[in-house]
Motif scaffolding. Structure first.
Motif, mmCIF file in Angstrom:
data_model
loop_
_atom_site.group_PDB
_atom_site.id
_atom_site.type_symbol
_atom_site.label_atom_id
_atom_site.label_comp_id
_atom_site.label_asym_id
_atom_site.label_seq_id
_atom_site.Cartn_x
_atom_site.Cartn_y
_atom_site.Cartn_z
ATOM 1 N N TYR A 103 100.344 -34.818 37.765
ATOM 2 C CA TYR A 103 100.930 -36.009 36.839
ATOM 3 C C TYR A 103 100.853 -35.355 35.277
ATOM 4 C CZ TYR A 103 100.150 -39.764 33.318
ATOM 5 O OH TYR A 103 100.282 -40.596 32.507
ATOM 6 N N HIS A 159 104.060 -35.906 33.926
ATOM 7 C CA HIS A 159 104.108 -37.061 33.595
ATOM 8 C C HIS A 159 104.345 -38.187 34.485
ATOM 9 C CE1 HIS A 159 105.358 -34.953 29.304
ATOM 10 N NE2 HIS A 159 104.234 -34.238 29.972
ATOM 11 N N VAL A 160 104.537 -37.676 35.497
ATOM 12 C CA VAL A 160 104.574 -38.896 36.725
ATOM 13 C C VAL A 160 103.747 -37.948 37.722
ATOM 14 C CG1 VAL A 160 106.580 -39.936 36.168
ATOM 15 C CG2 VAL A 160 106.821 -37.876 37.383
ATOM 16 N N THR A 161 103.549 -38.565 38.995
ATOM 17 C CA THR A 161 103.158 -37.706 39.967
ATOM 18 C C THR A 161 104.207 -37.298 40.963
ATOM 19 O OG1 THR A 161 101.040 -38.993 40.027
ATOM 20 C CG2 THR A 161 101.487 -37.667 42.165
ATOM 21 N N ILE A 184 99.098 -39.428 44.081
ATOM 22 C CA ILE A 184 97.645 -39.276 43.376
ATOM 23 C C ILE A 184 96.657 -39.389 44.080
ATOM 24 C CG2 ILE A 184 97.280 -41.780 42.808
ATOM 25 C CD1 ILE A 184 96.999 -38.850 40.213
ATOM 26 N N GLN A 207 100.475 -45.693 40.761
ATOM 27 C CA GLN A 207 100.170 -44.147 40.440
ATOM 28 C C GLN A 207 100.327 -44.260 38.828
ATOM 29 O OE1 GLN A 207 101.088 -41.095 42.923
ATOM 30 N NE2 GLN A 207 102.961 -42.040 43.353
ATOM 31 N N ASP A 232 111.408 -39.389 40.868
ATOM 32 C CA ASP A 232 110.218 -39.374 40.465
ATOM 33 C C ASP A 232 110.056 -40.151 39.219
ATOM 34 O OD1 ASP A 232 109.283 -37.639 42.614
ATOM 35 O OD2 ASP A 232 109.338 -35.841 41.453
ATOM 36 N N LEU A 269 96.799 -42.400 31.822
ATOM 37 C CA LEU A 269 96.083 -41.920 32.945
ATOM 38 C C LEU A 269 94.964 -42.792 32.885
ATOM 39 C CD1 LEU A 269 95.182 -40.268 35.157
ATOM 40 C CD2 LEU A 269 94.626 -38.370 33.534
#
Length: 608
Positions: A163, A167-169, A175, A316, A470, A599
Motif C-alpha cells: 500500500y 498508495h493502494v493495495t 491488506i 482497505q 487498483d 493508513l
C-alpha cells in the motif's frame, strides 16, 4: 450502498441459512433492497440502490448479477438473463466470453453442486474471496467476508508495505493475510473438490491492425463512442456526467447530450488554489455543449469534515487524494436528483494520454543505441569525474541514468519509495516481515504477457492494472457508491477496448504527442481549448492545504502519530517529512503525508 456476498460449500452446512445474514450484518455501511437465495450448499445475496442487483432462480440454478452486463455482439443494452442462465448451465465459465459491460457475477448450480464467480474485463466491479476449508466465501468488500466464521481477520505486513508503495493495495492480494481480490477478467469455479484457482476468461490483446485510413477508423470510433454512451445512460431518467474539463469527461458529456437529445447535466469540482482549479475548462466545455452545469468548490474544511468517513468507507486503505473531490462531486449530483453519473475514466489507458508515456518514449530511444556503444563509450564517459560540472553533460547523464533500466524496471522511477529509500523510511523490524521486492514482482507479472508488444501498449497494459483496476475504478465507483449514485464508464465499453487493441501503436502516441488518434477523431467535436490543454482532472491541492490549513495538518499529524506503536515507519522519517520536507516541496512530499494519514485513519476506523 450496494454489494453482493455469499458462500459455496462442498457439503451441506447446518446453519447455512444464517451465514449470509451474518455477512450482511458485518457490512461497513447501510444495507437495503436485499435479494437472496439459499440452498444446503450455497447462499447468495445482494443489496443496494439505485442500481439494484438482479437475482434469478430457475430449476435449482441461482444467478446473481450486479452492474450493467451486456451480451457481446448484441445491440441491446439489457441482457437476456434467462438465456445467460442456460449458457452458464451448459458451458460454465466458457459462457463468460460472450459477456461485456461492467458486472460482478455469482452463480450456483444446485443440481451439479457447482459455483462460479466472475468480474468484468477491467475490474469495474470487485469481488473479494476467502477459501476456508471445503468452501469459498465471496463479497464485494472484505468486511462482508468477515461475517463468515471461517474467515480470519489478520493484517498483512506485506499488504501494508505494498500500500505504501502503490498508495493502494494492489491486487490480487489485499491488506489482510490470505484474502484476495478477483483480478479483472478472471473467474473462479467451485466444484465437489473445492475452489479452483482464479483463471482468466479474457485478456487484453494488441493486434495493431494496419491498412485502414484514419478517416475510416475515426468513423468507427465515433460510432462506438455514441453507442457506449447511449447504453451507459439507458434505463434511468436522472443521469448526468462528471465534467473536469479534460478530454475524456468533455467527450462523454458532449456525447451524452448528443445521444439523449437534451442538455446533459454536468458536475464539476473546483479549488480556490492557483494551478489546481480547472473549472475554467469545465465551463468552456459546458458552454460548447450547452450542458446544465453545476459546480462545487471543495474547501479544506470539507476535507477535514469528510475525510474520516471516506477513509472508513473503504475496505482497505486508499491513498488517492482525488477520492475526496470525486465524492463531493457525486454528492452534489445526488443532491440534484441524479441517480447515475457517467465518468470519463479509461481514455488515457486505452489511447495513450498520460504524460509519462511521452517521457518513456524519449527514454526508450536510448535502448536503440547499440549496446557496446552504450556500455563502453557513453556510460564510462558520463561517469568520468567533472562531468557534473558541465550543464549539457550533467543533463545527458541524468537522461542516461533514467534510460538505462529496461522495461518494466524503468517504470518504477516515478515511485516515491524509490526516492525516499526503503531502509530510510521503514523500521528494520517491519522490513524483516516483508519482501521489499514484492511490488517489483507484481509489476513484472503485469508486464510479462506484453513484453513483445510495442512500448506504448506495454505501458497501457500495465496501467490498466495498476492505475485503473487498483486505483481509479475503485476510487470513482466507491465514492459514487458512498454518495448514493450509480456510475457507468462508457469509455471502457468492451467494444472500445477491442478497438483500442486493434489501433496501431503510432496512432496512440505519435512521437511525444499523446492520444493522437483520439484527439484527431474528436477535432471537430471538442472545443479547441480542451484539445490542447494538459491533463489535470480533480487533483486535490494536498500539500498546499496541509501547510495552509492547521486543522488538516493536525488531522494528518495525529493520524500518522497513531502509526508509531505499530513500528512500521521510522519516527525520524515522519518528523523530517512533516517538519522539513513538506514545507520544502509541498506538492511532492504532501503525497506521502496523505498516504500515511489515510493508513492511520483507516486502521483507526477498523479498530485494528
Amino acid at each position: 450502498m450496494r454489494g453482493l456476498c455469499g458462500w459455496f460449500a462442498n457439503r451441506p452446512v447446518d446453519d447455512g441459512a444464517q451465514v449470509v445474514p451474518r455477512m450482511l450484518a458485518n457490512y461497513h455501511g447501510t444495507v437495503q433492497d436485499i435479494v437472496s437465495a439459499h440452498q444446503p450448499q450455497a447462499g447468495l445475496a445482494a443489496f443496494g440502490a439505485p442500481a439494484r442487483p438482479v437475482l434469478l432462480e430457475h430449476d435449482g440454478f441461482v444467478l446473481l448479477v450486479a452492474g450493467h452486463p451486456r451480451l457481446r455482439g448484441s445491440d441491446r443494452s439489457a441482457i437476456d438473463l434467462p438465456a445467460l442462465v442456460r449458457r452458464l448451465r451448459e458451458s460454465g465459465k466458457d459462457a463468460l466470453a460472450a459477456l461485456g459491460g461492467d458486472f460482478a457475477l455469482a452463480a450456483w448450480d444446485g443440481q451439479r453442486q457447482r459455483g462460479l464467480l466472475a468480474v468484468d474485463r477491467l475490474g469495474i466491479h470487485q469481488l473479494m474471496v476467502a477459501r476456508p476449508a471445503a468452501s469459498l466465501v465471496f463479497g464485494s468488500t472484505l468486511d462482508l467476508l468477515f461475517g463468515h466464521e471461517g474467515v480470519p481477520r489478520q493484517l498483512s505486513p506485506q499488504g501494508i508495505f505494498d500500500y505504501l508503495y502503490y498508495h493502494v493495495t494492489p491486487g490480487p492480494d489485499t491488506i489482510y493475510a490470505g484474502l484476495q481480490r478477483l483480478a479483472p477478467g478472471h473467474c473462479i469455479e467451485f466444484g465437489p473438490q473445492g475452489a479452483g484457482p482464479a483463471a482468466p476468461y479474457w485478456t487484453m490483446r494488441f493486434t495493431e491492425e494496419r491498412g485502414r485510413s484514419v478517416d475510416e477508423l475515426k468513423q468507427e470510433f465515433v460510432g462506438l463512442l455514441r453507442d457506449a454512451v447511449r447504453e451507459a445512460s439507458s434505463g434511468v431518467d436522472a443521469f448526468g456526467a462528471f465534467l473536469s474539463g479534460g478530454t475524456d469527461s468533455s467527450t462523454v458529456s458532449g456525447t451524452l447530450g448528443q445521444v439523449s437529445g437534451r442538455p446533459a447535466r454536468t458536475f464539476s469540482i473546483g479549488f480556490d488554489v492557483p494551478g489546481y482549479d480547472e473549472t475554467e475548462y469545465a465551463r468552456i466545455a459546458a458552454r460548447h455543449f450547452g450542458t446544465e452545469h453545476h459546480e462545487y468548490y471543495v474547501t479544506p474544511n470539507d476535507v477535514v469534515e469528510s475525510l474520516p468517513r471516506i477513509a472508513a468507507s473503504y475496505d482497505q486503505p486508499f491513498g488517492n487524494a482525488s477520492a475526496v473531490p470525486t465524492y463531493h462531486c457525486a454528492r452534489v449530483a445526488r443532491e440534484h436528483g441524479v441517480t447515475r453519473l457517467l465518468a470519463g475514466d479509461g481514455g488515457d489507458e486505452l489511447f495513450g494520454g498520460n504524460e509519462r508515456y511521452a517521457k518513456q518514449h524519449l527514454l526508450g530511444l536510448y535502448q536503440r543505441v547499440p549496446a557496446p556503444l552504450r556500455r563502453f563509450v557513453v556510460e564510462p564517459l558520463l561517469a568520468a569525474p567533472g562531468v557534473g560540472a558541465v550543464p549539457p553533460l550533467r543533463k545527458l547523464r541524468s537522461y542516461v541514468e533514467q534510460a538505462r533500466p529496461p522495461m518494466p524496471l524503468r517504470y518504477e522511477s516515478y515511485n516515491l519509495l524509490q526516492h525516499f529509500g526503503v531502509p530510510q523510511m521503514f523500521t528494520p523490524e517491519f522490513l524483516a516481515t516483508v519482501d521489499a521486492h514484492h511490488p517489483s514482482s507484481l509489476l513484472a507479472d503485469a508486464y510479462a504477457p506484453f513484453k513483445d508488444a510495442s512500448l506504448i501498449n506495454q505501458m497501457l497494459a500495465i496501467d490498466m492494472r495498476f492505475i485503473l483496476a487498483d486505483g481509479d475504478l475503485p476510487k470513482v465507483s466507491h465514492m459514487c457508491n458512498l454518495a448514493g449514485v450509480d456510475v457507468a464508464f462508457p469509455l471502457m465499453d468492451d467494444r472500445i477496448i477491442d478497438f483500442s487493441g486493434r489501433l496501431p501503436d503510432e496512432l496512440k502516441l505519435r512521437g511525444t504527442q499523446l492520444r493522437w488518434f483520439f484527439k484527431q477523431a474528436l477535432l471537430d467535436f471538442l472545443p479547441p481549448e480542451i484539445i490542447t490543454k494538459k491533463k489535470h482532472g480533480f487533483g486535490l491541492p494536498v500539500g498546499h492545504w496541509l501547510i495552509a490549513h492547521e486543522p488538516l495538518f493536525d488531522l494528518a499529524n495525529d493520524s500518522i502519530e497513531r502509526l508509531r506503536p505499530r513500528g512500521i515507519v521510522r519516527p525520524e522519517f515522519v518528523r523530517q517529512l512533516l517538519d522539513v520536507k513538506l514545507r520544502e516541496h509541498p506538492g511532492y512530499y504532501g503525497v506521502m503525508v496523505w498516504v500515511l494519514m489515510m493508513l492511520g485513519l483507516w486502521l483507526d476506523s477498523r479498530k485494528l
